[in-house]
Design a protein around this motif. Structure first.
Motif, short mmCIF file in Angstrom:
data_model
loop_
_atom_site.label_atom_id
_atom_site.label_comp_id
_atom_site.label_asym_id
_atom_site.label_seq_id
_atom_site.Cartn_x
_atom_site.Cartn_y
_atom_site.Cartn_z
N VAL A 47 0.95 -1.30 0.08
CA VAL A 47 0.00 -0.32 0.28
C VAL A 47 0.82 1.75 0.08
O VAL A 47 1.01 2.70 -0.68
N ALA A 48 2.07 1.54 0.96
CA ALA A 48 2.35 2.28 1.46
C ALA A 48 3.52 2.69 -0.08
O ALA A 48 3.45 3.85 -0.99
N LEU A 49 3.71 1.38 -1.20
CA LEU A 49 4.48 1.70 -2.60
C LEU A 49 3.90 1.81 -3.66
O LEU A 49 3.85 3.10 -4.01
N ALA A 50 2.35 1.97 -3.67
CA ALA A 50 1.90 2.36 -4.65
C ALA A 50 1.12 4.11 -4.18
O ALA A 50 1.48 5.26 -5.07
N ARG A 51 1.91 4.26 -2.56
CA ARG A 51 1.01 5.83 -2.56
C ARG A 51 2.18 6.23 -3.03
O ARG A 51 1.70 7.53 -3.73
N VAL A 52 3.51 5.81 -2.54
CA VAL A 52 4.57 6.80 -2.85
C VAL A 52 4.28 7.21 -4.66
O VAL A 52 4.82 8.27 -4.68
N ASN A 55 2.01 9.46 -5.18
CA ASN A 55 2.12 10.66 -4.38
C ASN A 55 3.77 11.71 -5.36
O ASN A 55 3.08 12.40 -5.48
N HIS A 56 4.29 10.76 -6.16
CA HIS A 56 4.92 11.21 -6.64
C HIS A 56 4.75 11.78 -7.56
O HIS A 56 5.38 12.69 -8.21
N THR A 57 3.94 10.98 -8.39
CA THR A 57 3.72 11.32 -10.06
C THR A 57 2.87 12.81 -9.79
O THR A 57 2.62 13.03 -10.77
N ALA A 58 1.83 13.15 -8.53
CA ALA A 58 0.54 14.38 -8.21
C ALA A 58 2.20 15.29 -7.70
O ALA A 58 1.78 16.19 -7.96
N GLY A 59 3.64 15.29 -7.45
CA GLY A 59 3.73 16.31 -7.42
C GLY A 59 3.73 16.43 -5.65
O GLY A 59 3.90 17.91 -4.82
N ARG A 65 6.78 11.45 1.20
CA ARG A 65 8.16 11.86 2.18
C ARG A 65 7.91 10.95 3.79
O ARG A 65 7.92 10.14 4.64
N VAL A 66 6.66 11.02 4.13
CA VAL A 66 5.08 10.35 5.06
C VAL A 66 4.95 8.61 4.58
O VAL A 66 5.55 8.03 4.98
N GLY A 67 5.60 8.14 3.56
CA GLY A 67 4.65 7.52 2.64
C GLY A 67 6.42 6.25 2.76
O GLY A 67 6.07 5.56 3.17
N VAL A 68 7.83 7.08 2.39
CA VAL A 68 8.84 6.45 2.27
C VAL A 68 9.56 6.50 3.46
O VAL A 68 9.73 5.49 3.85
N LYS A 69 9.03 7.33 4.76
CA LYS A 69 9.79 7.02 6.33
C LYS A 69 8.62 5.50 6.51
O LYS A 69 9.48 4.50 6.99
N SER A 70 7.40 5.47 6.12
CA SER A 70 6.94 4.09 6.64
C SER A 70 7.64 2.76 6.22
O SER A 70 7.66 2.18 7.02
N MET A 71 8.07 3.02 4.65
CA MET A 71 8.29 2.16 3.85
C MET A 71 9.98 1.57 4.58
O MET A 71 10.23 0.49 4.69
N ILE A 72 10.84 2.86 5.18
CA ILE A 72 11.66 2.64 5.74
C ILE A 72 11.54 1.65 7.45
O ILE A 72 12.47 0.54 7.15
#
Length: 128
Positions: A47-52, A55-59, A65-72
């Motif tokens: 889910v986090a990967l899809a959201r990242v 959100n990246h595509t949408a700028g 940042r929130v999604g990547v922190k969660s992924m880490i």
């Protein structure tokens, strides 16, 4: 001689899993508890990967940042060392001036994320 050829590069990423970290989870939580935790973590990572990516595509950098922190956090917990490292690379590039490096790292995060998810799912299918 003029050659008109289009070459398509296939990017294949190798992932590393920390099997010792997975063993620690199995010792601490038992097989059923560890399986439940890993399964939940895989769902959260997917889910986090899809959201990242979305959100990246949408700028939307703050949401990335929130999604990547969660992924880490999640990937470190279940021994996905390569995914955690690439996610940290994305974090390092979020506020920088190198947009090309940031975009390339987000694309790599997607490839590594998918490969890591498949690797752990495959491990779960191996009888213990």
């Amino acid at each position: 001689m003029v050659v008109n050829a289009i070459v398509q590069l296939t990017l294949e990423e190798n992932v590393r899993l920390d099997r010792d970290q997975l063993e620690v989870l199995y010792v601490q939580l038992g097989p059923a508890g560890a399986d439940k935790l890993v399964s939940h973590a895989l769902e959260e990572l997917a889910v986090a990967l899809a959201r990242v990516q979305k959100n990246h595509t949408a700028g939307r950098v703050d949401e990335v940042r929130v999604g990547v922190k969660s992924m880490i956090t999640i990937s470190q917990q279940i021994g996905m060392t390569t995914l955690a490292r690439v996610a940290r690379d994305v974090m390092d590039l979020l506020d920088g001036k190198d947009g090309a490096a940031y975009c390339a790292s987000v694309a790599r995060l997607g490839r590594i994320g998918e490969s890591s998810l498949m690797a752990v799912w495959d491990l779960q299918d191996i009888p213990g």
